[in-house]
Design an enzyme around this catalytic site. Structure first.
Site, PDB file in Angstrom:
ATOM      1  N   LYS A 143      -3.964  68.445 -58.949  1.00  0.00           N
ATOM      2  CA  LYS A 143      -3.113  67.540 -58.492  1.00  0.00           C
ATOM      3  C   LYS A 143      -3.933  65.679 -58.797  1.00  0.00           C
ATOM      4  O   LYS A 143      -5.103  65.428 -58.740  1.00  0.00           O
ATOM      5  CB  LYS A 143      -2.749  67.769 -56.986  1.00  0.00           C
ATOM      6  CG  LYS A 143      -2.023  70.096 -57.233  1.00  0.00           C
ATOM      7  CD  LYS A 143      -0.720  69.596 -57.831  1.00  0.00           C
ATOM      8  CE  LYS A 143       0.189  70.980 -57.425  1.00  0.00           C
ATOM      9  NZ  LYS A 143      -0.359  71.679 -57.914  1.00  0.00           N
TER      10      LYS A 143
ATOM     11  N   SER B  53       4.195  72.337 -62.491  1.00  0.00           N
ATOM     12  CA  SER B  53       3.913  71.198 -61.604  1.00  0.00           C
ATOM     13  C   SER B  53       3.960  69.440 -62.310  1.00  0.00           C
ATOM     14  O   SER B  53       3.358  69.076 -61.315  1.00  0.00           O
ATOM     15  CB  SER B  53       2.906  71.707 -60.262  1.00  0.00           C
ATOM     16  OG  SER B  53       1.607  72.203 -60.640  1.00  0.00           O
TER      17      SER B  53
END
EC number: 3.4.21.88
Length: 212
Positions: A165, A127
């Site tokens: 993230k 990701s």
């Protein structure tokens, strides 16, 4: 500044290098004097000369801890290593840097990675590939309980799942964004996300290098 040393000064410098390499600590003046068979005063005077010649740097006028310096005047490599734990299983209620469940530890350059209680998380998944963070990498994190918009942070979701993230705080929710268009942004309530630290670097493991 000339760096020519007398035999006794060179002997002290060699002794310091050996002791720091073996123990990771600077010996006391008393111990150095005993090991070298000279007086406490003689060791202090020789240290002063080594400092004047740019070979060592002492913390404070009477500080015991000192750094050996390289030719560039920076801390020598022998004293630039530090061990950072790689967090494994997360224990509820504890910040990540305080976890006792270590998978392993890695050695990093202390001049590049400064600060207390650093920890590392192993990256899983793709990701964050757009930020150059690949699956299997180790994200080095500095403990922090907040993140600015756009920072890459280590966060704990619902007290269980640790992830890396980009962090964004919105009026009524937290948005965690990936760096890969195949992974949509994730939206959470304020009570679901705990910031644990800011990612300050990446260590690429040998298994990742083999894939590249």
């Amino acid at each position: 500044m000339k760096t020519e040393l007398s035999p006794r000064q060179q002997r002290l410098l060699d002794y310091l290098r050996e002791q720091i390499a073996e123990t990771g600590q600077t010996p006391s003046l008393r111990r150095a004097a005993g090991d070298l068979g000279v007086s406490h005063t003689a060791v202090a005077e020789m240290l002063k000369v080594l400092e004047q010649k740019g070979l060592v740097k002492r913390h404070g006028r009477y500080g015991r801890h000192l750094h050996l310096l390289n030719r560039a005047g920076a801390t020598a490599g022998i004293q630039r290593i530090r061990e950072v734990p790689v967090i494994g299983r997360i224990t509820a209620g504890l910040p990540m840097y305080a976890q006792q469940q270590w998978e392993e530890s890695i050695v990093v350059d202390a001049e590049l990675y400064k600060g207390d209680n650093l920890f590392a998380l192993r990256v899983k998944g793709d990701s964050m590939t757009g930020a150059g963070i690949l699956s299997g990498d180790l994200a080095i994190c500095r403990p922090r309980q907040y993140a600015a918009d756009g920072e890459i942070a280590a966060v704990l979701i619902n007290g269980e799942e640790a992830t890396i993230k980009r962090f964004f705080a919105r009026a009524d929710h937290i948005l965690l964004k990936s760096e890969n268009p195949d992974f949509p942004p994730q939206r959470y309530g304020f009570d679901q996300v705990l910031v644990q630290g800011r990612v300050i670097g990446i260590q690429r493991g040998p298994d990742v290098m083999q894939r590249l």
